[in-house]
Write a protein that holds these residues in place. Structure first.
Motif, PDB file in Angstrom:
ATOM      1  N   LEU A   1       0.821  -1.215   0.000  1.00 38.95           N
ATOM      2  CA  LEU A   1       0.000   0.000   0.000  1.00 38.95           C
ATOM      3  C   LEU A   1       0.854   1.265   0.000  1.00 38.95           C
ATOM      4  O   LEU A   1       0.639   2.179  -0.796  1.00 38.95           O
ATOM      5  CB  LEU A   1      -0.930  -0.004   1.217  1.00 38.95           C
ATOM      6  CG  LEU A   1      -1.887   1.190   1.333  1.00 38.95           C
ATOM      7  CD1 LEU A   1      -2.821   1.222   0.145  1.00 38.95           C
ATOM      8  CD2 LEU A   1      -2.685   1.105   2.624  1.00 38.95           C
ATOM      9  N   ASN A   2       1.865   1.299   0.874  1.00 42.51           N
ATOM     10  CA  ASN A   2       2.685   2.506   1.010  1.00 42.51           C
ATOM     11  C   ASN A   2       4.017   2.439   0.269  1.00 42.51           C
ATOM     12  O   ASN A   2       4.589   3.477  -0.063  1.00 42.51           O
ATOM     13  CB  ASN A   2       2.950   2.786   2.493  1.00 42.51           C
ATOM     14  CG  ASN A   2       1.684   3.117   3.254  1.00 42.51           C
ATOM     15  OD1 ASN A   2       0.768   3.706   2.692  1.00 42.51           O
ATOM     16  ND2 ASN A   2       1.607   2.742   4.514  1.00 42.51           N
ATOM     17  N   TYR A   3       4.526   1.215   0.007  1.00 39.07           N
ATOM     18  CA  TYR A   3       5.824   1.069  -0.651  1.00 39.07           C
ATOM     19  C   TYR A   3       5.741  -0.007  -1.739  1.00 39.07           C
ATOM     20  O   TYR A   3       6.354  -1.079  -1.630  1.00 39.07           O
ATOM     21  CB  TYR A   3       6.905   0.708   0.380  1.00 39.07           C
ATOM     22  CG  TYR A   3       6.944   1.647   1.561  1.00 39.07           C
ATOM     23  CD1 TYR A   3       7.553   2.895   1.461  1.00 39.07           C
ATOM     24  CD2 TYR A   3       6.336   1.306   2.776  1.00 39.07           C
ATOM     25  CE1 TYR A   3       7.574   3.770   2.544  1.00 39.07           C
ATOM     26  CE2 TYR A   3       6.350   2.181   3.855  1.00 39.07           C
ATOM     27  CZ  TYR A   3       6.969   3.408   3.742  1.00 39.07           C
ATOM     28  OH  TYR A   3       6.978   4.274   4.798  1.00 39.07           O
ATOM     29  N   PRO A   4       4.959   0.250  -2.797  1.00 37.44           N
ATOM     30  CA  PRO A   4       4.718  -0.789  -3.816  1.00 37.44           C
ATOM     31  C   PRO A   4       5.972  -1.233  -4.554  1.00 37.44           C
ATOM     32  O   PRO A   4       6.076  -2.403  -4.945  1.00 37.44           O
ATOM     33  CB  PRO A   4       3.710  -0.112  -4.763  1.00 37.44           C
ATOM     34  CG  PRO A   4       3.860   1.352  -4.536  1.00 37.44           C
ATOM     35  CD  PRO A   4       4.231   1.502  -3.097  1.00 37.44           C
ATOM     36  N   ASP A   5       6.943  -0.341  -4.768  1.00 38.92           N
ATOM     37  CA  ASP A   5       8.151  -0.739  -5.491  1.00 38.92           C
ATOM     38  C   ASP A   5       8.952  -1.785  -4.711  1.00 38.92           C
ATOM     39  O   ASP A   5       9.466  -2.752  -5.280  1.00 38.92           O
ATOM     40  CB  ASP A   5       9.026   0.483  -5.781  1.00 38.92           C
ATOM     41  CG  ASP A   5       8.379   1.420  -6.792  1.00 38.92           C
ATOM     42  OD1 ASP A   5       7.566   0.928  -7.604  1.00 38.92           O
ATOM     43  OD2 ASP A   5       8.667   2.618  -6.779  1.00 38.92           O
ATOM     44  N   ARG A   6       9.069  -1.594  -3.380  1.00 35.76           N
ATOM     45  CA  ARG A   6       9.752  -2.603  -2.560  1.00 35.76           C
ATOM     46  C   ARG A   6       8.967  -3.912  -2.558  1.00 35.76           C
ATOM     47  O   ARG A   6       9.549  -5.001  -2.623  1.00 35.76           O
ATOM     48  CB  ARG A   6       9.901  -2.093  -1.127  1.00 35.76           C
ATOM     49  CG  ARG A   6      10.935  -0.973  -0.954  1.00 35.76           C
ATOM     50  CD  ARG A   6      11.043  -0.565   0.497  1.00 35.76           C
ATOM     51  NE  ARG A   6      11.464  -1.685   1.337  1.00 35.76           N
ATOM     52  CZ  ARG A   6      11.414  -1.687   2.675  1.00 35.76           C
ATOM     53  NH1 ARG A   6      10.941  -0.616   3.314  1.00 35.76           N
ATOM     54  NH2 ARG A   6      11.809  -2.733   3.367  1.00 35.76           N
TER      55      ARG A   6
END
Length: 656
Positions: free
Chosen positions: A49-54
Motif C-alpha cells: 500500500l505505502n511502498y509498492p516498489d519494494r
C-alpha cells in the motif's frame, strides 16, 4: 470532479504492524521452502500500500520460489499479490492480466476462496478501467460465493467495491447502503483499515449529493482515524476530502493547508495518484482566487503524475480545467487546443472500453463452459456411486444371476457407447447454443447502445446546424473553430455507433444487399484500437461493385473473426493486406498477414469446433469454426495457406 480511490482488494492474511516488517524479512532470509514463501507473502501485504516498489521485488521472489515448489496454490497467491502491487502502482492493465492468470489456476483447483478473491479483484479492476457492468457482475458473483462458503473475511472490501460501482454511475443512495454495510462488517471484525476506507467512501457520496455538513463529518472522522492507525494513504484521502468541502464552502486558505498535508503524506509513500489529486484541487482553488498562473503551475504537476500512471479520468478533468484557465487568461487559441485534446482523449477512451468489453466475451464463454463441465463431472460421479452400490447389492444377494448380468452388460455396453457418442454430440450442440446466445446478447447490446446514443447525437448535430445558420452573418474564426470541433466529435461518435449496429443484425435471411468493402471497413474500425501504432493495414479493393446477397450481420461476424485472427498472429509489428477481386460468378477476398503462421499439422484442424492453440482462458476454438459455417451458409468456400514465421493467407470466395 470524480476521484478514483485506492481500495483494499487483495487481502489474504491478517494485517500486521509496520514494526513486524524487519523481523519478517530476517525470518524469510533464514527460512526455506513453503515457510519462506509464506513469509514473503506477508511482507508484500505489509509494503504494497505505502511502498509498492519494494513489495514488487518480494513478489517476484515469491513467484519464482512457488514455481520451484510446483505448488499451484502458492503460485496462484503469488500471482494475485503481484497483481495487487501493480494495482497500487496504478497499472490496472497488468494487474488485470495477473489476476486472470491467478483465477485460471483457482478454477482448476476448484478452490472457492481463491475463486472468490479472483472475481472480486477482476471486478474492481474493470471498475477502474470503465467497464462498470462487467465490474458489477464479477463483484456480485464474489459476494454470492462468500455467502455460500460462509466466509466473512474480506466481505467489507467486496461490499465497498460494489458501492464504488454504484457511486461512479451516480446512484449515491444505493452506493451509500453498500458502504454502510461494509462499515458495519468492519466494526464487527474490528478492522480499522476497512472502517477508515468505508468512512471515506460514505463521505464521498454525501459530497457528490451536495450534503457538505455530513461529508465534512465523515472526512474529519477518517482523518483522525488515519492518524491513529498510521494509515498514510487513506488518511491523505480524508485530508483531500476535507479540503474539497472547505473549498466549496468558501474557505480556500484552510483547504490549502489540508492539501499541503495530503501532499506531504503522498510524497512520503510515493503515492503518484494522491499527488495528482492534490495538485488538481490546488489548481481549482488558485483559479477561483483569480491566480491563473499558479493554477497552471499546479495543473502541470497534476498532469505529469496523472500521465505517468495513466489516470484517464483525471487526465480528462485536467484538460477541461486547462481550457477554463486559458479562457480566463483570454488565450483563445490555447483554449481551443485543449478542448480538441479533451475530445480526442475522450474518443480514445470510448474505443478502449468498447474493445475491452468485446474481448471479454470469449473469457465469459470459457467460464460458462468450465461451470457446465464441473456440473457434468459432479453428476457423473453421483451416477457412478449409485451404479456401484446397486451392482454390489445384486452380487451379494444373488450370485447365480452374475452370469446373466455379465451377458446383459456386454450387450448393453455397445448401446452405452452409442449413447455416450450421442451425449457428446448434445454437449457440443449445447456449447454452440451458449456461444450463439452470447453473440446474440452482444447484438442486443450493440443495438441498444446505437439507439440510445444516436438520439442525443442527432439533437447535437441539428442544434449546431441551426445555431450555425442563425449566426451565419456574425461568425468569426474563433466561433467557426468551435463549430468544427463539435462536428468532428459528433461525426466520430456517429461512425462508431454505425459500425456497432452492423453487428446487431442476427436475422436468418441471406437475401440482403451486402457491400463487402463497407463490411471490411466496419471491422477495421472496431479493431482500430488494437491495430493502431502496431500494424499497417493495406487495402486493395476492386473498383467494380462489391455488392452481393447475404446476411450482413453474419458476414460482419465472419470477417471480424478472420481479421482479428490476423491481428493476433502478429505479436509485435507487421502488416495486414486485404484484397478484393470480382470475378464472373464469385467475389474473392484475400486476407494476408506476416505473423507467426500456422503449423502444417494444424491447418486441417482450424475449422474444427473447440480446436485452439491459444493458452487456457484466451480462446474457445469456436471463432474459425463459426466463420467456416457462415461462409458455407452463403454457398462460399475458404482456403487457408500458411508458412511458419512468414504469415498466413485466407482466401474467401462468395457467390455473386
Amino acid at each position: 470532479m470524480r476521484r478514483t480511490r485506492y481500495t483494499a482488494i487483495f487481502l489474504l492474511f491478517s494485517i500486521m504492524s509496520y514494526a513486524q516488517v524487519d523481523s519478517l524479512i530476517n525470518y524469510s532470509n533464514q527460512a526455506e521452502g513453503k515457510e519462506k514463501i509464506d513469509a514473503l507473502h506477508k511482507i508484500i501485504l505489509e509494503l504494497w500500500l505505502n511502498y509498492p516498489d519494494r513489495a514488487m521485488g518480494y513478489g517476484e521472489q515469491a513467484l519464482e520460489l512457488s514455481r520451484q515448489e510446483g505448488d499451484s496454490m502458492l503460485i496462484s497467491k503469488s500471482l494475485r499479490l503481484i497483481a495487487g502491487v501493480y494495482y497500487y502502482r496504478g497499472d490496472f492493465d497488468l494487474s488485470l492480466e495477473y489476476n486472470q492468470r491467478a483465477l485460471t489456476i483457482a478454477l482448476k483447483l476448484k478452490d472457492s476462496a481463491l475463486i472468490n478473491n479472483g472475481y472480486n479483484n477482476i471486478g474492481l479492476l474493470n471498475y477502474n478501467l470503465g467497464s462498470y457492468q462487467t465490474a458489477l457482475e464479477y463483484l456480485l458473483r464474489s459476494k454470492e460465493i462468500k455467502g455460500k462458503i460462509g466466509e466473512n473475511y474480506g466481505l467489507s472490501t467486496t461490499l465497498n467495491n460494489i458501492g464504488l460501482v454504484f457511486e461512479r454511475v451516480g446512484d449515491y443512495e444505493t452506493a451509500r447502503a453498500y458502504f454502510r454495510q461494509a462499515y458495519d462488517v468492519a466494526i464487527e471484525r474490528k478492522s480499522d483499515d476497512n472502517e477508515l476506507y468505508s468512512t471515506n467512501n460514505i463521505g464521498i457520496t454525501y459530497l457528490r449529493e451536495g450534503n457538505l455538513d455530513e461529508a465534512l463529518r465523515c472526512f474529519r472522522k477518517g482523518y483522525v482515524l488515519g492518524k491513529k492507525i498510521e494509515n498514510i494513504n487513506w488518511g491523505a484521502v480524508s485530508a483531500r476530502g476535507i479540503a474539497e468541502v472547505l473549498m466549496q464552502t468558501g474557505h480556500p486558505d484552510s483547504a490549502v493547508q489540508y492539501l499541503n498535508s495530503s501532499l506531504s503524506a503522498s510524497k512520503s509513500i510515493d503515492d503518484k495518484k494522491g499527488l495528482a489529486e492534490a495538485y488538481y484541487l490546488l489548481a481549482k482553488i488558485a483559479q477561483t482566487q483569480g491566480d491563473n498562473e499558479r493554477a497552471l503551475e499546479s495543473l502541470q504537476m497534476c498532469e505529469s503524475w496523472a500521465n505517468e500512471i495513466r489516470l484517464w479520468q483525471q487526465q480528462l478533468e485536467v484538460l477541461k480545467l486547462y481550457a477554463s484557465v486559458y479562457d480566463g487568461l483570454g488565450m483563445e487559441e490555447k483554449e481551443s487546443e485543449y478542448l480538441r485534446m479533451y475530445i480526442n482523449l475522450r474518443d480514445s477512451i470510448f474505443h478502449d472500453v468498447v474493445s475491452r468489453n468485446l474481448a471479454l466475451i470469449p473469457l465469459k464463454i470459457k467460464e460458462e463452459e468450465d461451470r457446465i463441465r464441473l456440473t457434468e463431472q459432479q453428476a457423473l460421479i453421483r451416477n457412478q456411486v449409485v451404479t456401484n452400490q446397486l451392482f454390489t447389492f445384486i452380487i451379494l444377494i444373488t450370485v447365480p444371476l452374475l452370469i446373466v448380468m455379465i451377458i446383459l452388460f456386454r450387450k448393453n455396453n455397445k448401446k452405452n457407447k452409442e449413447l455416450q457418442r450421442n451425449n457428446e454430440e448434445l454437449k457440443r450442440t449445447q456449447k454452440l447454443l451458449i456461444t450463439s446466445e452470447k453473440m446474440a446478447s452482444l447484438g442486443v447490446l450493440a443495438a441498444g447502445v446505437g439507439h440510445e446514443i444516436n438520439n442525443p447525437l442527432n439533437f447535437i448535430k441539428n442544434g449546431i446546424e441551426a445555431l450555425s445558420k442563425k449566426l451565419e452573418n456574425n461568425q468569426d474564426d474563433e466561433m467557426k473553430s468551435y463549430f468544427k470541433i463539435i462536428n468532428e466529435g459528433v461525426s466520430r461518435a456517429t461512425n462508431i455507433v454505425k459500425s456497432l449496429s452492423h453487428f446487431s443484425r442476427r436475422g436468418p435471411s441471406i437475401d440482403e444487399r451486402c457491400n463487402i468493402h463497407e463490411i471490411i471497413e466496419n471491422c477495421l474500425l472496431i479493431l482500430h484500437n488494437k491495430i493502431r501504432n502496431r500494424i499497417k493495414v493495406l487495402t486493395y479493393f476492386t473498383e467494380q461493385s462489391a455488392e452481393l446477397k447475404g446476411n450482413e450481420g453474419r458476414l460482419h461476424q465472419a470477417m471480424m473473426n478472420i481479421i482479428a485472427n490476423a491481428e493476433q498472429a502478429i505479436k509485435e509489428k507487421g502488416t495486414i493486406k486485404i484484397t478484393t477481386i470480382r470475378g464472373k460468378d464469385f467475389m474473392e477476398i484475400w486476407v494476408e498477414d506476416d505473423g507467426e503462421g500456422i503449423k502444417e499439422e494444424n491447418l486441417l484442424k482450424i475449422s474444427d469446433p473447440f480446436f485452439t492453440t491459444k493458452a487456457p482462458g484466451e480462446g474457445t476454438g469456436l471463432g474459425l469454426f463459426i466463420t467456416f459455417s457462415i461462409i458455407e451458409e452463403h454457398g462460399g468456400e475458404i482456403d487457408v495457406t500458411s508458412t511458419m514465421e512468414e504469415g498466413t493467407k485466407f482466401t474467401i470466395k462468395l457467390p455473386l
